[in-house]
Design a protein around this motif. Structure first.
Motif, PDB file in Angstrom:
ATOM      1  N   SER A   1      35.018 -62.622 -22.828  1.00  0.00           N
ATOM      2  CA  SER A   1      36.007 -61.720 -22.120  1.00  0.00           C
ATOM      3  C   SER A   1      37.493 -61.547 -22.603  1.00  0.00           C
ATOM      4  O   SER A   1      38.004 -60.438 -22.641  1.00  0.00           O
ATOM      5  CB  SER A   1      35.822 -61.996 -20.529  1.00  0.00           C
ATOM      6  OG  SER A   1      34.575 -61.713 -20.288  1.00  0.00           O
TER       7      SER A   1
ATOM      8  N   CYS B 131      37.551 -59.561 -25.820  1.00  0.00           N
ATOM      9  CA  CYS B 131      37.333 -58.257 -25.660  1.00  0.00           C
ATOM     10  C   CYS B 131      38.314 -57.133 -25.385  1.00  0.00           C
ATOM     11  O   CYS B 131      39.539 -57.447 -24.992  1.00  0.00           O
ATOM     12  CB  CYS B 131      36.276 -57.757 -24.476  1.00  0.00           C
ATOM     13  SG  CYS B 131      35.732 -56.192 -24.095  1.00  0.00           S
ATOM     14  N   ARG B 132      38.362 -55.934 -26.253  1.00  0.00           N
ATOM     15  CA  ARG B 132      39.480 -54.976 -26.307  1.00  0.00           C
ATOM     16  C   ARG B 132      39.016 -53.711 -25.934  1.00  0.00           C
ATOM     17  O   ARG B 132      40.277 -52.857 -25.530  1.00  0.00           O
ATOM     18  CB  ARG B 132      40.261 -55.063 -27.656  1.00  0.00           C
ATOM     19  CG  ARG B 132      40.838 -56.502 -28.119  1.00  0.00           C
ATOM     20  CD  ARG B 132      42.146 -56.695 -27.398  1.00  0.00           C
ATOM     21  NE  ARG B 132      42.768 -57.999 -27.452  1.00  0.00           N
ATOM     22  CZ  ARG B 132      42.215 -59.160 -26.825  1.00  0.00           C
ATOM     23  NH1 ARG B 132      41.208 -59.139 -25.925  1.00  0.00           N
ATOM     24  NH2 ARG B 132      42.866 -60.209 -27.374  1.00  0.00           N
ATOM     25  N   GLN B 133      38.062 -53.267 -25.777  1.00  0.00           N
ATOM     26  CA  GLN B 133      37.684 -51.811 -25.530  1.00  0.00           C
ATOM     27  C   GLN B 133      36.671 -51.649 -24.225  1.00  0.00           C
ATOM     28  O   GLN B 133      37.050 -50.710 -23.483  1.00  0.00           O
ATOM     29  CB  GLN B 133      37.149 -51.360 -26.709  1.00  0.00           C
ATOM     30  CG  GLN B 133      38.188 -51.319 -28.109  1.00  0.00           C
ATOM     31  CD  GLN B 133      37.502 -50.750 -29.284  1.00  0.00           C
ATOM     32  OE1 GLN B 133      36.123 -50.448 -29.416  1.00  0.00           O
ATOM     33  NE2 GLN B 133      38.245 -50.314 -30.252  1.00  0.00           N
ATOM     34  N   GLU B 134      35.611 -52.095 -24.442  1.00  0.00           N
ATOM     35  CA  GLU B 134      34.633 -51.968 -23.300  1.00  0.00           C
ATOM     36  C   GLU B 134      33.701 -53.033 -23.101  1.00  0.00           C
ATOM     37  O   GLU B 134      33.205 -53.621 -24.037  1.00  0.00           O
ATOM     38  CB  GLU B 134      33.956 -50.670 -23.795  1.00  0.00           C
ATOM     39  CG  GLU B 134      32.908 -50.064 -22.872  1.00  0.00           C
ATOM     40  CD  GLU B 134      31.999 -48.935 -23.765  1.00  0.00           C
ATOM     41  OE1 GLU B 134      31.619 -48.083 -23.093  1.00  0.00           O
ATOM     42  OE2 GLU B 134      31.656 -49.060 -24.994  1.00  0.00           O
TER      43      GLU B 134
ATOM     44  N   LEU C 274      40.308 -58.058 -17.692  1.00  0.00           N
ATOM     45  CA  LEU C 274      39.837 -57.190 -18.852  1.00  0.00           C
ATOM     46  C   LEU C 274      40.412 -55.734 -18.379  1.00  0.00           C
ATOM     47  O   LEU C 274      40.817 -54.934 -19.242  1.00  0.00           O
ATOM     48  CB  LEU C 274      38.288 -57.113 -18.591  1.00  0.00           C
ATOM     49  CG  LEU C 274      37.574 -58.112 -19.353  1.00  0.00           C
ATOM     50  CD1 LEU C 274      36.106 -58.176 -18.822  1.00  0.00           C
ATOM     51  CD2 LEU C 274      37.686 -58.094 -20.875  1.00  0.00           C
TER      52      LEU C 274
ATOM     53  N   VAL D 215      40.704 -52.472 -20.621  1.00  0.00           N
ATOM     54  CA  VAL D 215      39.249 -52.392 -21.109  1.00  0.00           C
ATOM     55  C   VAL D 215      38.385 -51.544 -20.105  1.00  0.00           C
ATOM     56  O   VAL D 215      38.514 -51.563 -19.046  1.00  0.00           O
ATOM     57  CB  VAL D 215      38.814 -53.757 -21.352  1.00  0.00           C
ATOM     58  CG1 VAL D 215      37.233 -53.757 -21.173  1.00  0.00           C
ATOM     59  CG2 VAL D 215      39.467 -54.480 -22.416  1.00  0.00           C
TER      60      VAL D 215
ATOM     61  N   ASP E  74      32.493 -54.738 -26.380  1.00  0.00           N
ATOM     62  CA  ASP E  74      32.986 -53.989 -27.380  1.00  0.00           C
ATOM     63  C   ASP E  74      31.849 -53.473 -28.516  1.00  0.00           C
ATOM     64  O   ASP E  74      31.809 -53.200 -29.496  1.00  0.00           O
ATOM     65  CB  ASP E  74      34.034 -54.730 -28.250  1.00  0.00           C
ATOM     66  CG  ASP E  74      35.186 -54.914 -27.575  1.00  0.00           C
ATOM     67  OD1 ASP E  74      35.489 -54.162 -26.784  1.00  0.00           O
ATOM     68  OD2 ASP E  74      35.966 -55.859 -27.850  1.00  0.00           O
TER      69      ASP E  74
END
Length: 351
Positions: A142, A145-148, A173, A178, A222
């Motif tokens: 987590s 994580c940078r996008q999804e 997030l 995100v 991601d």
């Protein structure tokens, strides 16, 4: 190695009889001129053949000129001649060995990297057995994580403790921009803690939908790191990094998401509507031959609650057996009212 010597070595397959005879004759005389060799009764060679043989014996180092009289030929020890002739060959072989060693060393460095890459590839599937380690791995994923985030959370309502832990992680997030999408069972809409959790996170941008029968527990970060259960009922997890497997899991999620409904509490949808939808799902599973335990597991209900629903459905249909309930439901067209309900794959749950 000089060019004349290379040519000599390439032509050296064997000594001809004429060359052996000339060498033997010079050896007997120890030092002799060309005129005497030509007149020797031991050699029956033409002038041209004699000149050719002497020239080749000189090339091979088996004959040399006398130090005081260059017109005289002197024999050379064959061992010495062979050693002199072999020296450049040995030097060439040593150079080739050095080059072979260099190739082994340089490519060996790449081999080490190749093996390391293989170990990383083998590590693309990692099994974590303990719940504490799973939580730590989820927190680490987590944080990175940078996008999804894609998530499937079957089993009905989640406990307040689990939701509280997820709240802080998911809030962080969303604060980073995100995108979060989560699938639940329809039964989660009856669960007050889940309703409150979804209400808060939806306000921050998270998206939630529910389905009759989620395909299983899944979290993907991601689209390159996935968490799945290690075994049914276990507390561990399997971390998947292999791109093709993660891509496949994402496609399974997207298909389920496309057929899911936006999350809302049961009261907002109308309790009667939600109850009918749930009953149709149970009917389909009954018709597929699923046991109460399998139905409850797939719909996120306890076995006790599942049995109560089954009993109510059978009573409403006037059925005296589960099989008869399925037959009566089919005759009444109740199994065809929801195209998004469970399909033929439900037979797997009966196992």
């Amino acid at each position: 190695m000089n060019l004349p010597l290379q040519e000599t070595l390439r032509g050296l397959s064997y000594l001809s009889e004429a060359e052996v005879a000339v060498y033997s004759c010079v050896l007997r005389y120890q030092q002799v001129g060309m005129e005497r060799l030509a007149a020797s009764s031991e050699l029956e060679l033409s002038e041209e053949e004699l000149g050719s043989a002497v020239g080749r014996l000189r090339q091979l180092g088996l004959l040399r000129s006398h130090s005081k009289d260059p017109a005289l030929l002197v024999p050379v020890d064959p061992d010495l001649a062979a050693a002199a002739l072999a020296a450049p060959i040995r030097e060439s072989l040593q150079e080739q060995r050095r080059r072979l060693d260099q190739i082994s060393v340089e490519f060996g460095r790449l081999r080490a990297r190749f093996l390391e890459g293989g170990r990383r590839q083998a590590g693309s599937i990692e099994i974590i057995s303990h719940l504490d380690e799973v939580r730590a791995a989820l927190n680490r994923a987590s944080n990175e994580c940078r996008q999804e985030v894609l998530s499937s959370q079957p089993g009905g309502g989640r406990s307040p403790e689990v939701l509280q832990e997820a709240m802080s992680r998911d809030t962080a997030l969303l604060a980073r921009g995100v995108r979060m999408r989560t699938l639940y069972n329809h039964t989660a809409r009856f669960n007050a803690p889940s309703q409150a959790y979804v209400a808060v996170l939806s306000g921050l941008g998270a998206e939630y939908r529910t389905v009759h029968d989620p395909f299983g527990r899944l979290i993907v970060f991601d689209r390159d790191l996935a968490f799945i259960p290690d075994e049914e009922g276990g507390l561990g997890a399997v971390i998947v990094r292999e791109p093709s497997v993660v891509s496949y899991l994402c496609s399974v999620f997207e298909n389920a998401w496309a057929h899911a409904r936006p999350f809302s509490d049961a009261a907002a949808d109308g309790l009667e509507s939600v109850s009918k939808e749930l009953d149709r799902t149970i009917l389909r599973l009954l018709a597929a031959g699923c046991k109460d335990e399998a139905i409850g597991r797939r719909l996120g209900m306890s076995v006790r609650t599942t049995r109560k629903h089954v009993a109510d459905i059978m009573d409403a249909l006037g059925a005296v057996s589960r099989f008869q309930a399925g037959v009566l439901a089919a005759r009444a067209g109740l199994l065809d009212q929801d195209e998004n309900g469970p399909g033929t794959g439900e037979r797997e749950a009966a196992r």
